[in-house]
Design an enzyme around this catalytic site. Structure first.
Site, PDB file in Angstrom:
ATOM      1  CB  SER A   1      -6.062  -2.296  -1.872  1.00 13.09           C
ATOM      2  OG  SER A   1      -6.865  -1.734  -0.856  1.00 13.09           O
TER       3      SER A   1
ATOM      4  CD  GLU B   1      -3.500   4.890  -3.327  1.00 12.98           C
ATOM      5  OE1 GLU B   1      -4.475   4.207  -3.699  1.00 12.98           O
ATOM      6  OE2 GLU B   1      -2.321   4.508  -3.410  1.00 12.98           O
TER       7      GLU B   1
ATOM      8  CG  HIS C   1      -7.476   2.534  -3.462  1.00  8.81           C
ATOM      9  ND1 HIS C   1      -6.231   2.319  -2.926  1.00  8.81           N
ATOM     10  CD2 HIS C   1      -8.207   1.418  -3.179  1.00  8.81           C
ATOM     11  CE1 HIS C   1      -6.205   1.140  -2.333  1.00  8.81           C
ATOM     12  NE2 HIS C   1      -7.389   0.564  -2.480  1.00  8.81           N
TER      13      HIS C   1
END
Length: 524
Positions: free
Chosen positions: A209, A335, A436
């Site tokens: 991320s 995600e 995610h």
């Protein structure tokens, strides 16, 4: 007391350039936590490039995590079902004395020349910590016979307030201070990691991320070159960051919000940390929308200042200074399930057709209806919620990974390997899918910790495969290993993508039509 004395005597001790450190050993892995690599960043050090830590005499305990950087305030609390989806949060205190790192190693003083894996945590340059249980490095170090390092550094307004044009030379590095922290940590690794059984000539930076964004930016920073030799970007490909103009607009807004006269930047060093952090949200609003919303990333993140960061990381092309760095890049298939889990309409499976088209239209513009129809073709029988998750994953994550991989591969100087983590979590009745940050317990071989993988069929086996693959890439610059089928490099011609699932496989140019559509939308 005698037992305590024996335990201390048996504790591992390593001498660094700053002094001796005492760690702990468990399960054959030596852990050293809370090691200072820089001085406190408050007061006169606020907005400055990192300064060396104070040295110490005797032996310093490195047995527990220290604090972490001040976090982005006002983040909404997650719904109860999601608060431990990735395991417990970092409970150490926030503060400006935050330049610390942690080391896990299988061996000390054994002449080991192990690959070194330096972890850069997620959180969009705004929040997060290198002290999370799910990213503890012991299992990865054991699985791959590698040395794992995790880093804490300045975030948000403390690490990325561009004052160079307003405040002059004194504040020349303020817009990228948080990135310079990470470079200082890599310099610490270069100078000290051999004492922990690591090879300073074989360092991999990896992050998820916002951590993937940090890797993207380090690939474009001249001062970072030579400090690492391989790179892994997980769910955080970053092509563009703040321009100098955007950085100036944010700085002007901060000064106005805090009632500080233009140019009197030194007064910002005396503002209480909580007051400074509270200025982030109103200043971002005052600065207005970013120019290219699908490519421009992060307010109070790195700034193209022409010096520390000379140009956009991967736009319009990959940086030549990192031509020799092999890259492993990818993300999770859904995600956006992680973020939309807090959306009542999605969680309760109540998305209407009108809402679906409105929400996708907000990111796809005139192509919104085309995106909806395409994802229905790609995923026959998918619910409206799943169409929304798939489309927003494409716009907010996947398109940037594809563009970055494509641009890096086009230079033809070092291999690029693309992956997709498609294993779907059964947590929360499967609502989050392959969400995610779900890669964290797989990469760090900690599937027993977070709710997303705990007790899930096949999770432990896939974690063994993924963590070994990451360690293999760190060792060789090539992720190929016996647990996987042949994995070709990523090129514009084949776009070979390793799918990590219960059965791992290679797919050529997955979802081609969606790729072409999102590339057009993102770059127009």
């Amino acid at each position: 007391m005698a037992n305590d004395a024996m335990a201390i005597a048996a504790s591992p001790i390593v001498e660094t350039a700053d002094g001796k450190l005492r760690g702990a050993v468990s399960g054959g892995i030596h852990a050293f936590k809370g090691i200072p690599y820089g001085a406190p960043t408050g007061g006169g050090n606020r907005f400055m490039a990192p300064r060396p830590p104070a040295t110490w005499a005797g032996v310093r305990d490195a047995l527990d995590y220290r604090g972490h950087a001040p976090q982005l305030p006002g983040r909404p609390e997650r719904r109860p079902e999601l608060r431990t989806i990735l395991g417990p949060a970092d409970a150490t205190p926030e503060g400006e004395d935050c330049l610390s790192l942690n080391v896990w190693t299988p061996g000390l003083g054994d002449g080991g020349q192990r690959p070194v894996m330096v972890w850069l945590h997620g959180g969009a340059f705004a929040y997060g910590s290198g002290n999370r249980a799910v990213t503890e490095g012991a299992n990865l170090a054991r699985r791959g016979d590698v040395v794992v390092v995790s880093v804490n550094h300045r975030l948000n307004i403390f690490g990325f307030l561009h004052l160079a044009d307003i405040g002059g030379e004194r504040f020349a590095h303020s817009g990228n201070a948080g990135m310079l922290d990470q470079i200082a940590a890599l310099e610490w690794v270069r100078d000290n990691i051999a004492g922990f059984g690591g090879d300073p000539g074989n360092v991999t930076i990896f992050g998820e991320s916002g951590g993937g964004g940090k890797v993207s930016v380090l690939l474009a920073m001249p001062a970072a070159q030579g400090l690492f030799h391989r790179a892994v970007i997980q769910s955080g490909a970053t092509l563009r960051v703040s321009t100098r103009e955007r950085g100036n607009a944010l700085a002007e807004a901060v000064l106005k919000e805090l009632g500080i006269p233009h140019g009197d930047c030194a007064r910002l060093q005396d503002v209480p940390a909580a007051t400074l952090a509270a200025a982030i949200a109103p200043s971002s609003r005052a600065a207005g929308p970013r120019a290219l919303p699908l490519l421009d990333r992060y307010d109070f993140g790195p700034v193209v200042d022409g010096a520390d960061l000379p140009a956009q990381p991967f736009d319009p092309e990959a940086p030549a200074i990192s031509d020799g760095i092999p890259l492993l890049i990818g993300g999770t298939r859904e995600e956006s399930g992680f973020f939309l889990g807090d959306d009542d309409e999605v969680w309760n499976r109540a998305v209407t057709e009108a809402s679906l088209r409105r929400r996708i239209g907000a990111v796809a513009g005139a192509d919104g209806d085309r995106v909806v129809d395409l994802y229905r073709t790609l995923r026959p029988g998918a619910s409206r919620e799943d169409v929304l998750i798939g489309a927003l994953t494409g716009s907010n994550f996947w398109v940037r990974s594809v563009l970055l991989a494509e641009r890096k591969a086009m230079r033809g100087k070092a291999p690029v390997y693309m992956y997709s983590l498609d294993w779907r979590s059964p947590a929360c009745d499967g609502r989050l899918q392959a969400h995610h940050a779900m890669d964290l317990p797989f990469v760090f071989d900690t599937p027993d910790l977070p709710d997303t993988t705990k007790d899930a069929p096949g999770a432990a086996e896939l974690a063994a495969t993924v963590s070994a693959t990451w360690a293999t890439f760190a060792r060789n610059g090539n992720p190929a290993n016996p647990a996987l089928p042949d994995w070709p490099t990523y090129t514009a011609e084949n776009r070979a993508t390793m799918v990590f699932d219960r059965d791992c496989r290679v797919v050529t140019d997955p979802d081609r039509d969606a790729r072409l559509l999102w590339q057009k939308i993102a770059t127009r």
